[in-house]
Design a protein around this motif. Sequence first.
Motif, short mmCIF file in Angstrom:
data_model
loop_
_atom_site.label_atom_id
_atom_site.label_comp_id
_atom_site.label_asym_id
_atom_site.label_seq_id
_atom_site.Cartn_x
_atom_site.Cartn_y
_atom_site.Cartn_z
N LEU A 236 21.27 -1.13 1.59
CA LEU A 236 21.16 0.35 2.09
C LEU A 236 20.72 1.21 1.59
CD1 LEU A 236 25.06 -0.43 3.70
CD2 LEU A 236 22.38 -0.91 5.00
N LEU A 237 19.70 1.50 1.91
CA LEU A 237 19.01 3.49 1.23
C LEU A 237 20.10 4.83 2.57
CD1 LEU A 237 17.11 4.84 -0.71
CD2 LEU A 237 15.47 4.83 0.94
N ALA A 238 20.51 4.97 1.90
CA ALA A 238 21.19 5.89 2.49
C ALA A 238 20.25 7.41 2.04
CB ALA A 238 22.90 6.22 2.12
N MET A 239 20.78 8.30 3.08
CA MET A 239 20.44 9.89 3.05
C MET A 239 21.29 10.80 3.72
SD MET A 239 16.48 9.53 4.60
CE MET A 239 16.71 8.38 3.06
N ASP A 240 21.28 12.04 2.99
CA ASP A 240 21.90 13.10 4.37
C ASP A 240 21.15 14.64 3.75
OD1 ASP A 240 24.44 15.10 5.17
OD2 ASP A 240 25.33 12.74 6.19
N THR A 241 21.21 15.21 5.03
CA THR A 241 20.28 16.35 4.63
C THR A 241 21.52 17.39 5.55
OG1 THR A 241 18.82 16.10 6.11
CG2 THR A 241 18.48 15.60 3.43
N ALA A 242 23.03 17.28 6.40
CA ALA A 242 22.98 17.80 7.00
C ALA A 242 24.34 19.44 6.41
CB ALA A 242 24.48 17.05 7.63
N THR A 243 24.09 19.11 5.19
CA THR A 243 24.58 19.88 3.92
C THR A 243 24.10 20.62 3.53
OG1 THR A 243 25.81 19.17 2.77
CG2 THR A 243 27.25 18.75 4.57
N PRO A 244 24.37 21.64 2.58
CA PRO A 244 22.81 22.26 1.65
C PRO A 244 23.26 21.15 0.56
CG PRO A 244 24.89 23.63 1.39
CD PRO A 244 24.87 22.44 2.99
N ALA A 245 23.61 19.69 0.68
CA ALA A 245 23.53 18.82 -0.71
C ALA A 245 22.49 17.78 -0.37
CB ALA A 245 24.82 17.73 -0.94
N VAL B 113 14.37 -3.20 0.81
CA VAL B 113 15.63 -2.64 1.47
C VAL B 113 16.05 -3.06 2.76
CG1 VAL B 113 16.75 -0.59 2.77
CG2 VAL B 113 15.78 -0.45 0.09
N THR B 114 17.20 -3.48 2.90
CA THR B 114 17.57 -4.28 4.11
C THR B 114 18.44 -3.02 5.02
OG1 THR B 114 20.00 -4.63 4.04
CG2 THR B 114 17.66 -6.26 3.02
N GLY B 115 18.15 -1.73 5.02
CA GLY B 115 18.57 -1.38 6.34
C GLY B 115 18.68 0.11 6.10
N ILE B 116 19.06 1.31 6.57
CA ILE B 116 18.76 2.55 6.51
C ILE B 116 19.58 3.41 6.55
CG2 ILE B 116 17.36 4.72 6.21
CD1 ILE B 116 15.59 2.57 4.79
N VAL B 117 20.19 4.26 6.50
CA VAL B 117 21.58 4.89 7.01
C VAL B 117 21.78 6.15 6.44
CG1 VAL B 117 24.79 5.18 6.71
CG2 VAL B 117 23.37 3.00 5.79
N ARG C 137 9.03 -0.08 7.05
CA ARG C 137 9.43 -1.22 6.60
C ARG C 137 9.91 -1.86 7.87
NH1 ARG C 137 9.56 -4.03 3.86
NH2 ARG C 137 11.94 -4.65 3.76
N GLY C 138 10.02 -1.53 8.48
CA GLY C 138 11.01 -3.04 9.77
C GLY C 138 12.44 -2.76 9.90
N VAL C 139 13.02 -2.33 9.11
CA VAL C 139 14.10 -2.40 9.35
C VAL C 139 15.00 -1.28 9.91
CG1 VAL C 139 14.36 -3.28 6.80
CG2 VAL C 139 14.69 -0.83 7.12
N PRO C 140 16.42 -1.82 10.49
CA PRO C 140 17.15 -0.58 11.10
C PRO C 140 17.77 0.11 10.84
CG PRO C 140 18.53 -2.55 10.61
CD PRO C 140 17.47 -2.98 9.97
N VAL C 141 17.51 1.27 11.37
CA VAL C 141 18.24 3.21 10.99
C VAL C 141 19.99 3.25 11.49
CG1 VAL C 141 17.50 5.33 10.99
CG2 VAL C 141 15.79 3.98 10.59
N HIS C 142 20.54 2.84 11.04
CA HIS C 142 22.47 3.39 11.65
C HIS C 142 22.39 4.88 11.22
CE1 HIS C 142 22.33 -0.60 11.42
NE2 HIS C 142 21.44 -0.66 10.21
N LEU D 76 11.23 -0.36 -2.61
CA LEU D 76 11.34 -0.10 -1.03
C LEU D 76 11.52 -1.71 0.04
CD1 LEU D 76 12.09 2.12 0.95
CD2 LEU D 76 9.86 2.57 1.26
N ALA D 77 10.72 -1.91 -0.18
CA ALA D 77 10.44 -3.71 -0.20
C ALA D 77 12.10 -4.26 -0.08
CB ALA D 77 8.97 -4.14 -0.08
#
Length: 226
Positions: free
Chosen positions: A3-12, A62-66, A91-96, A59-60
């Motif tokens: 899983l590749l995870a990312m967050d930009t909802a806070t200053p981080a 990765v099986t899912g994005i969070v 990538r054609g993978v699910p985004v959660h 990136l190829a």
Amino acid sequence: MLLLAMDTATPAVTVALHEGEGREGGRTLAAATRVDARRHGELLLPAVERVLAEAGRGLAEVTGIVVGTGPGPYTGLRVGLATAAALGAARGVPVHGVCTLDAMAYAVGAGLDGAFVVVTDARRKEVYWARYADARTRVAGPAVDRPAELPREVTRLPAAGAGALLYPEVFGEARPGLPEHASAAALAALAAERLAAGVALSEPLPMYLRRPDAREPAGYKAVTPS
């Protein structure tokens, strides 16, 4: 599961790569976090590239994005969501989607016993908040309010997050030393745990909780062709 995870909802601006499933089988392969509330768009993709390179993965693989769905300020939040959607489509993978406050609670829960509240800065002298029975169980929120208008049952609890530290006169039990912003490592670990348990994750849709700052001007003068 990778899983590749990312967050930009806070200053981080935070990115992590997580391998494996469940509470015991998963691990963070690499993570990067930079706190800069004004440069989400500039920092996110380089952070993705850096994390993949550090983990020695492509990136190829990765099986899912969070992605963290907020709540968060409009401009920053949409950077992470748009990037996650683009990478998932490429990538054609699910985004959660995972609530950012849930991921923060997951990160701070081990350091707190019993109920607590997670609070982030919503600007305009407001905070985003949610109340938790434990690291995995949200019982109220997320919501956006002025700190002084929150009920005593919320403000008396141990509190984590930058929003609580901004208003110590309200959140008397604000705990320094706990995570103040989102962590993509916690986001990915929580998502992996839920997926392994068969829990459906949310759609990657933003939780703004209020209208964006930019609005269409009112009172245009009508102009008609002669």
